[in-house]
Design an enzyme around this catalytic site. Sequence first.
Site, PDB file in Angstrom:
ATOM      1  CG  ASP A  97      16.844   8.577  -2.506  1.00 20.52           C
ATOM      2  OD1 ASP A  97      17.854   8.934  -3.130  1.00 20.52           O
ATOM      3  OD2 ASP A  97      16.872   7.735  -1.596  1.00 20.52           O
ATOM      4  CG  PHE A 101      17.386   9.277   4.576  1.00 21.23           C
ATOM      5  CD1 PHE A 101      16.540   9.468   5.653  1.00 21.23           C
ATOM      6  CD2 PHE A 101      18.241   8.188   4.585  1.00 21.23           C
ATOM      7  CE1 PHE A 101      16.539   8.577   6.729  1.00 21.23           C
ATOM      8  CE2 PHE A 101      18.249   7.291   5.647  1.00 21.23           C
ATOM      9  CZ  PHE A 101      17.399   7.491   6.711  1.00 21.23           C
ATOM     10  CG  ASP A 176      13.014  15.971   2.207  1.00 24.62           C
ATOM     11  OD1 ASP A 176      13.943  15.513   1.514  1.00 24.62           O
ATOM     12  OD2 ASP A 176      12.348  15.278   2.978  1.00 24.62           O
ATOM     13  CG  ASP A 305      11.798   3.453  -1.458  1.00 21.24           C
ATOM     14  OD1 ASP A 305      12.881   3.291  -0.860  1.00 21.24           O
ATOM     15  OD2 ASP A 305      11.096   4.470  -1.296  1.00 21.24           O
ATOM     16  CB  CYS A 343       7.497 -19.425  -3.167  1.00 22.03           C
ATOM     17  SG  CYS A 343       8.246 -17.956  -3.911  1.00 22.03           S
ATOM     18  CB  CYS A 345      10.490 -16.693  -6.560  1.00 26.92           C
ATOM     19  SG  CYS A 345      11.614 -17.611  -5.492  1.00 26.92           S
ATOM     20  CB  CYS A 348      10.654 -21.241  -4.412  1.00 24.19           C
ATOM     21  SG  CYS A 348      11.010 -20.312  -2.900  1.00 24.19           S
ATOM     22  CG  HIS A 374      12.100 -16.278  -1.462  1.00 29.70           C
ATOM     23  ND1 HIS A 374      11.027 -17.044  -1.850  1.00 29.70           N
ATOM     24  CD2 HIS A 374      11.808 -15.830  -0.205  1.00 29.70           C
ATOM     25  CE1 HIS A 374      10.126 -17.075  -0.877  1.00 29.70           C
ATOM     26  NE2 HIS A 374      10.581 -16.351   0.135  1.00 29.70           N
TER      27      HIS A 374
HETATM   28 ZN    ZN Z   1      10.496 -18.155  -3.555  1.00 26.91          ZN
END
Ligand code: ZN
Length: 415
Positions: A97, A101, A176, A305, A343, A345, A348, A374
Amino acid sequence: MPAQETFSFEVTSTLPNGKGRTGIIHTPHGDIHTPAFIVVGTKATVKAVLPDNIKDLGAQATLANAFHLYLQPGPQILDQAGGLGQFMNWSGPTFTDSGGFQVMSLGSGFKKVLAMDMAGKQTDDVLAEGTTRRAHVDDDGVWFTSHLDGSKHRFTPEISLQIQHQLGADIMFAFDELTTLAHTRAYQESSLERTRLWAQRCLREHRRLSIEREHRPYQALFGVIQGAQYEDLRRKACQDLSAMCIDGQEFDGFGLGGAIEKENLGTIVGWCAEELPANKPRHLLGISEPDDLFAACEMGADTFDCVNPSRVARNAAIYTADGRYNVSRAACKDDFGPLEEGCECYTCQHYSRAYLHHLFKAKEMLFSTLATIHNEYWTVQLVENIRKAMLAGEFETYRDEFLGRYYANGGRVKF
Ligand SMILES: [Zn+2]
């Protein structure tokens, strides 16, 4: 000529509303299948996790912050390393970016500015807590004070582009001016004009640097659409920036920036989708809440994002299909199930809530790693599932089922 053809976007399907779509962004470092959630690695690292973890959990691209990398270690270091991806050992596409900001908000008590503006005060100064002035915006750029050592720095559209070219990300954003929802209508108008003039300067400098640095992979530049909650200003910004062309150089895509209230998010993205060219990608800056992601995808944003999935993970907040919960709570102490049932991942698959609870209580570093894996997996997969539902023609069904379950208890897991 810069090798602009190495960056392109194709739309692969469109929702019946004519706005939401799936697509592919082609970059010199690989493709991004959209909609896609872009994982944030502010300082050229996704906090607590290896790039391999990020790749394994399905992330297609990472986003770093020009402001932070400018202050530390300095963009010339990343340039010498061969660019952001090379420096951080991430072989996929990268974003930076513009730094705008952070320049205008970090360490400057932006919430306090909001409150002051609420009182009807109109100012182009962003004031820090107390009376210290951290950032001052003028027509040419911004003066700001480093939060690291108090040193003074200047950002202009040209300087932001020079920094971002040195950082070497595949996708960059124009510099900006940031406004808040509380700024007056008159201020929003003058700010929008300033951002338009800065966008021209960004394009010109981008063109110059792309030619000067032709030996490097082409870096795409996205114009940033401001205009707060005003329909006419948002539409005008889209028209101005999509028509902008300097020496044959146009914006390669667009970032939807600035202040957006949650309830207006879909509407504002929709205005922009109607005005912006269909053949260029649109990035919505800074969202990750499920209802926001569905609304933005439906109305035509392609990438997103947000630091939240990893930030809240480090504070023990865990995302699940039934809402969020805190793994530090007592109920998790002897719960040997995974963070989320079903899950897939890494965390998990191998660890229990009881173990994560223990790591958090013992202040072990591994906690941040496992919890981040996770939450990032969960967010990346959510957007990936939205993409698949769009392709299958099942977007509305998936949206209603997902949001109905996630918010059944106000977005919090019932224990
Ligand atoms: Zn997970």
